[in-house]
Design an enzyme around this catalytic site. Structure first.
Site, PDB file in Angstrom:
ATOM      1  N   TRP A 236     -11.122  17.347  -6.007  1.00 57.68           N
ATOM      2  CA  TRP A 236     -11.024  16.945  -4.899  1.00 57.68           C
ATOM      3  C   TRP A 236     -10.577  17.864  -3.658  1.00 57.68           C
ATOM      4  CZ3 TRP A 236      -7.457  16.314  -0.662  1.00 57.68           C
ATOM      5  CH2 TRP A 236      -7.996  15.628   0.554  1.00 57.68           C
ATOM      6  N   TYR A 240     -12.629  20.165  -1.051  1.00 64.56           N
ATOM      7  CA  TYR A 240     -12.243  20.129   0.162  1.00 64.56           C
ATOM      8  C   TYR A 240     -11.869  21.435   0.993  1.00 64.56           C
ATOM      9  CZ  TYR A 240     -10.073  18.079   4.681  1.00 64.56           C
ATOM     10  OH  TYR A 240      -9.498  17.952   5.807  1.00 64.56           O
ATOM     11  N   ASP A 256     -13.565  11.247  -3.618  1.00 64.43           N
ATOM     12  CA  ASP A 256     -12.831  10.690  -2.019  1.00 64.43           C
ATOM     13  C   ASP A 256     -12.810   9.337  -2.154  1.00 64.43           C
ATOM     14  OD1 ASP A 256     -11.650  11.936   0.597  1.00 64.43           O
ATOM     15  OD2 ASP A 256     -13.135  10.333   0.875  1.00 64.43           O
TER      16      ASP A 256
END
Length: 301
Positions: A236, A240, A256
């Protein structure tokens, strides 16, 4: 609401962009995540502190009076730095996104089509500094956007340099701390979970040693792999960071919770289901993520 102060030595530049551009959505994204003391959103303006070759300055950007441009004001910044700043600000606000091509692909999905209709001109917010954004992403692991923003502000106040600029004052008061500054920081007494503090220090050590780079020219898979080798960083966070720092248009944090919630139609979904559906969104999955986050309040890292 804080007033926007004009500092000494201000210069104004015009940044054209491809229309349409959902400036309101972009500004809302930054408003929820603006690090206190370092960034702020006031009215239709975004402002932040910067340090360029040891000199402190303030950047301010907002509508430019025409429908196809933004106005960038540089406060206490050397003229020689202007070209580099313009390039970084264009990336920060994704001004060169091929919005027509993106919409053509994403509107084929029934859920995304409705989001595009309501918010045409979606952009992926970038990052002024890769290390700063990575710290912010780590702080955002398993906590609310508001909590992560509060923690970022506490780190900036304790470890960031005080803003040195003629006429400078609150609420912009700090330069975000460098990797060199945080590599030995205890980060105690800030309300930060110990494991997050250790992860931030590991990243800072890697950056300070030159083992981790946020050079935008590198392959996003390489950066993601390097980040995931650091204990405390998973897919994640890596996705990102790739999405916002490297501007990888296909980066996609499929685990997410906000994305899963936004796609929960007509029934509960899973990361595996999300990834399968997202195959049709390539190579613009990062923009799909922004559309879905935008449908929820303060969602998205």
């Amino acid at each position: 609401m804080p007033q926007c102060k004009i500092y000494d030595g201000a210069r104004r530049l015009t940044l054209p962009y491809r229309s349409p551009f959902d400036w309101t959505a972009m500004l809302a994204f930054f408003a929820h995540r603006a690090t206190p003391g370092v960034e702020m959103v006031s009215g239709e303006l975004y402002r932040r502190t910067v340090c360029l070759e040891g000199q402190h300055g303030v950047l301010e950007i907002g509508p430019g009076g025409r429908s196809d441009c933004l106005a960038l004001t540089l406060h206490a910044v050397r003229a020689a730095s202007s070209a580099g700043i313009v390039q970084r600000m264009r990336a920060l606000f994704d001004l060169d996104a091929p919005v027509g091509e993106i919409a053509e692909v994403l509107r084929r999905d029934s859920i995304l089509s409705e989001h595009i209709r309501r918010h045409p001109g979606v952009r992926v917010p970038g990052a002024w500094d890769g290390f700063e954004l990575t710290v912010r992403a780590i702080l955002g692991q398993q906590v609310s956007v508001k909590a992560a923003t509060t923690l970022a502000g506490r780190i900036a106040v304790r470890y960031g340099e005080p803003l040195r600029i003629a006429g400078g004052s609150e609420p912009l008061s700090r330069i975000f701390p460098t990797a060199e500054r945080l590599r030995r920081a205890k980060l105690s007494g800030l309300g930060l979970v110990r494991s997050r503090a250790e992860t931030i220090r590991r990243v800072a050590i890697a950056v300070a040693a030159g083992d981790l780079s946020f050079d935008a020219a590198q392959d996003s898979r390489r950066l993601c792999a390097a980040l995931c080798e650091i204990r405390g960083i998973g897919d994640w966070t890596a996705q990102y960071v790739s999405m916002r720092v490297l501007k990888d248009p296909d980066a996609f944090p499929s685990t997410d919770l906000g994305l899963l919630k936004a796609l929960m139609h007509p029934e509960r979904t899973t990361p595996a289901v999300m990834r399968r559906r997202a195959e049709a969104w390539r190579p613009w999955r990062a923009y799909a993520a922004m559309l879905m986050w935008g449908s929820l309040t303060a969602s998205g890292g």
